[in-house]
Design a protein around this motif. Structure first.
Motif, PDB file in Angstrom:
ATOM      1  N   VAL A  51       3.285  -4.919   2.666  1.00  0.00           N
ATOM      2  CA  VAL A  51       2.378  -5.618   3.573  1.00  0.00           C
ATOM      3  C   VAL A  51       2.450  -7.141   3.447  1.00  0.00           C
ATOM      4  O   VAL A  51       2.453  -7.857   4.446  1.00  0.00           O
ATOM      5  CB  VAL A  51       0.934  -5.113   3.362  1.00  0.00           C
ATOM      6  N   GLN A 111     -11.392 -14.835  12.442  1.00  0.00           N
ATOM      7  CA  GLN A 111     -10.784 -14.523  13.747  1.00  0.00           C
ATOM      8  C   GLN A 111     -11.269 -15.523  14.790  1.00  0.00           C
ATOM      9  O   GLN A 111     -10.604 -15.744  15.792  1.00  0.00           O
ATOM     10  CB  GLN A 111     -11.190 -13.114  14.216  1.00  0.00           C
ATOM     11  N   GLY A 147      -3.674  -7.615  11.487  1.00  0.00           N
ATOM     12  CA  GLY A 147      -2.568  -7.003  10.776  1.00  0.00           C
ATOM     13  C   GLY A 147      -1.632  -7.995  10.120  1.00  0.00           C
ATOM     14  O   GLY A 147      -0.650  -7.603   9.481  1.00  0.00           O
ATOM     15  N   ALA A 148      -1.909  -9.287  10.232  1.00  0.00           N
ATOM     16  CA  ALA A 148      -1.012 -10.300   9.646  1.00  0.00           C
ATOM     17  C   ALA A 148      -1.045 -10.284   8.114  1.00  0.00           C
ATOM     18  O   ALA A 148      -0.132 -10.784   7.464  1.00  0.00           O
ATOM     19  CB  ALA A 148      -1.379 -11.690  10.164  1.00  0.00           C
ATOM     20  N   GLY A 149      -2.127  -9.743   7.556  1.00  0.00           N
ATOM     21  CA  GLY A 149      -2.213  -9.638   6.098  1.00  0.00           C
ATOM     22  C   GLY A 149      -3.296 -10.496   5.457  1.00  0.00           C
ATOM     23  O   GLY A 149      -3.284 -10.713   4.246  1.00  0.00           O
ATOM     24  N   LYS A 150      -4.262 -10.936   6.249  1.00  0.00           N
ATOM     25  CA  LYS A 150      -5.305 -11.837   5.734  1.00  0.00           C
ATOM     26  C   LYS A 150      -6.219 -11.134   4.729  1.00  0.00           C
ATOM     27  O   LYS A 150      -6.448 -11.643   3.626  1.00  0.00           O
ATOM     28  CB  LYS A 150      -6.116 -12.421   6.900  1.00  0.00           C
ATOM     29  N   THR A 151      -6.730  -9.980   5.129  1.00  0.00           N
ATOM     30  CA  THR A 151      -7.612  -9.233   4.230  1.00  0.00           C
ATOM     31  C   THR A 151      -6.861  -8.814   2.979  1.00  0.00           C
ATOM     32  O   THR A 151      -7.388  -8.912   1.861  1.00  0.00           O
ATOM     33  CB  THR A 151      -8.177  -7.992   4.955  1.00  0.00           C
ATOM     34  N   THR A 152      -5.633  -8.388   3.148  1.00  0.00           N
ATOM     35  CA  THR A 152      -4.830  -7.970   1.992  1.00  0.00           C
ATOM     36  C   THR A 152      -4.628  -9.138   1.022  1.00  0.00           C
ATOM     37  O   THR A 152      -4.584  -8.945  -0.199  1.00  0.00           O
ATOM     38  CB  THR A 152      -3.476  -7.401   2.467  1.00  0.00           C
ATOM     39  N   TYR A 208       0.887  -1.163   0.000  1.00  0.00           N
ATOM     40  CA  TYR A 208       0.000   0.000   0.000  1.00  0.00           C
ATOM     41  C   TYR A 208       0.924   1.211   0.000  1.00  0.00           C
ATOM     42  O   TYR A 208       1.501   1.554   1.035  1.00  0.00           O
ATOM     43  CB  TYR A 208      -0.886   0.024   1.243  1.00  0.00           C
TER      44      TYR A 208
HETATM   45  P1  ATP Z   1      -7.366  -7.520  10.336  1.00  0.00           P
HETATM   46  O1  ATP Z   1      -8.066  -8.696  10.872  1.00  0.00           O
HETATM   47  O2  ATP Z   1      -7.012  -6.502  11.393  1.00  0.00           O
HETATM   48  O3  ATP Z   1      -8.012  -6.903   9.124  1.00  0.00           O
HETATM   49  P2  ATP Z   1      -5.490  -8.692   8.560  1.00  0.00           P
HETATM   50  O4  ATP Z   1      -4.659  -9.876   8.863  1.00  0.00           O
HETATM   51  O5  ATP Z   1      -6.659  -8.872   7.666  1.00  0.00           O
HETATM   52  O6  ATP Z   1      -5.946  -8.053   9.907  1.00  0.00           O
HETATM   53  P3  ATP Z   1      -4.703  -6.647   6.771  1.00  0.00           P
HETATM   54  O7  ATP Z   1      -6.007  -5.917   6.914  1.00  0.00           O
HETATM   55  O8  ATP Z   1      -4.443  -7.375   5.542  1.00  0.00           O
HETATM   56  O9  ATP Z   1      -4.518  -7.619   7.989  1.00  0.00           O
HETATM   57  O10 ATP Z   1      -3.555  -5.601   7.034  1.00  0.00           O
HETATM   58  C1  ATP Z   1      -2.167  -5.921   6.926  1.00  0.00           C
HETATM   59  C2  ATP Z   1      -1.344  -4.662   7.154  1.00  0.00           C
HETATM   60  O11 ATP Z   1      -1.588  -3.736   6.096  1.00  0.00           O
HETATM   61  C3  ATP Z   1      -1.655  -3.939   8.433  1.00  0.00           C
HETATM   62  O12 ATP Z   1      -0.447  -3.479   8.971  1.00  0.00           O
HETATM   63  C4  ATP Z   1      -2.499  -2.767   7.998  1.00  0.00           C
HETATM   64  O13 ATP Z   1      -2.315  -1.673   8.852  1.00  0.00           O
HETATM   65  C5  ATP Z   1      -1.973  -2.483   6.604  1.00  0.00           C
HETATM   66  N1  ATP Z   1      -3.027  -1.931   5.732  1.00  0.00           N
HETATM   67  C6  ATP Z   1      -4.217  -2.505   5.469  1.00  0.00           C
HETATM   68  N2  ATP Z   1      -4.938  -1.782   4.602  1.00  0.00           N
HETATM   69  C7  ATP Z   1      -4.176  -0.694   4.302  1.00  0.00           C
HETATM   70  C8  ATP Z   1      -4.344   0.448   3.443  1.00  0.00           C
HETATM   71  N3  ATP Z   1      -5.458   0.603   2.720  1.00  0.00           N
HETATM   72  N4  ATP Z   1      -3.344   1.333   3.397  1.00  0.00           N
HETATM   73  C9  ATP Z   1      -2.214   1.176   4.125  1.00  0.00           C
HETATM   74  N5  ATP Z   1      -1.992   0.122   4.930  1.00  0.00           N
HETATM   75  C10 ATP Z   1      -2.954  -0.806   5.030  1.00  0.00           C
END
Ligand code: ATP
Length: 235
Positions: free
Chosen positions: A21, A193, A42-47, A16
């Protein structure tokens, strides 16, 4: 015996802006399985889901879906190949009723479910077909979001935290729906989660830490790997 993998992610990086990420994440989703991505906030699952869907512009590595490489394709193109994405925020249009929400996606592939088939899976939605999006409970919104992607004919469903914020009885309904979809040969990749829910619904788990997959745990390994799981998830 392993089945053919429907989705194969290898060496996936995602950014991002300046922020790196995903750091070379790799995992496979076998056809017909329910697979979870676990890991701390924040592990990166959604990403990971957003990258598969082509919604993170800056991404590198390989994402193979069947015999197609997705890494350079647009979101629309990826959806049209038969992948449905249900984001955490569900994306229900408040000003439309249930049936109008279901009718929104253009049917993209053969095998898209009819309204009757969707209502058979979600009887609640049929009762509430004329209720506007705003009047739905969280559980009904989640059912509607899943029902809507079933209309498109997608065979791989990416679900981001479908049980978040839902009462236990509704979580059980989501569990039953996922089981029924598995019986209908859908392949499902879900971010969860709720470890207990994940453990009861999935065939296989991938635990993410710091933007990559750190551990694979199959259903029959849950007990022997419980310590490892607890360490990664901090439970
Ligand atoms: P969660 O359950 O909190 O959503 P996650 O495992 O799904 O956690 P992600 O949402 O993929 O994690 O986020 C991974 C990292 O990327 C985190 O550090 C988050 O702060 C960062 N991040 C997520 N979306 C963005 C964005 N649009 N811009 C910048 N950084 C982002």
């Amino acid at each position: 015996q392993d089945r053919t993998s429907l989705l194969e992610v290898s060496g996936l990086h995602a950014y991002y802006g300046e922020s790196h990420v995903l750091h070379g994440s790799s995992f496979v989703v076998p056809e017909g399985e329910v697979v979870t991505l676990l890991g701390r906030n924040g592990a990166g699952k959604t990403t990971t889901l957003r990258s598969i869907m082509g919604m993170v512009r800056d991404r590198r590595g390989s994402i193979r879906f069947g015999d197609r490489e997705l890494i350079n394709l647009t979101s629309n193109r990826i959806a049209s190949l038969g992948i449905g994405y249900c984001p955490e925020e569900r994306g229900i249009f408040a000003s439309l009723d249930v049936e109008e929400n279901l009718m929104l996606p253009p049917t993209v592939a053969a095998g898209g479910m009819s309204l009757d088939e969707i209502y058979a899976l979600f009887p609640n939605l049929k009762e509430r077909r004329r209720s506007s999006g705003t009047k739905l409970s969280g559980g009904e919104q989640q059912m509607l979001a899943i029902g809507r992607i079933l209309r498109t004919g997608a065979r791989l469903l990416l679900l981001d935290e479908p049980t978040e914020g839902l009462a236990p009885v509704i979580v059980q309904q989501i569990h039953d729906v996922i089981s029924q979809l598995k019986e209908k040969d859908f392949t499902i990749l879900l971010v969860e989660q709720n470890y207990h829910f994940a453990a009861t619904v999935a065939d296989r788990h991938f635990i993410m830490e710091n933007g990559r997959v750190a551990e694979e745990v199959r259903k029959n390994e849950l007990e022997e790997k419980q310590d490892i799981i607890d360490t990664y998830l901090g439970v």
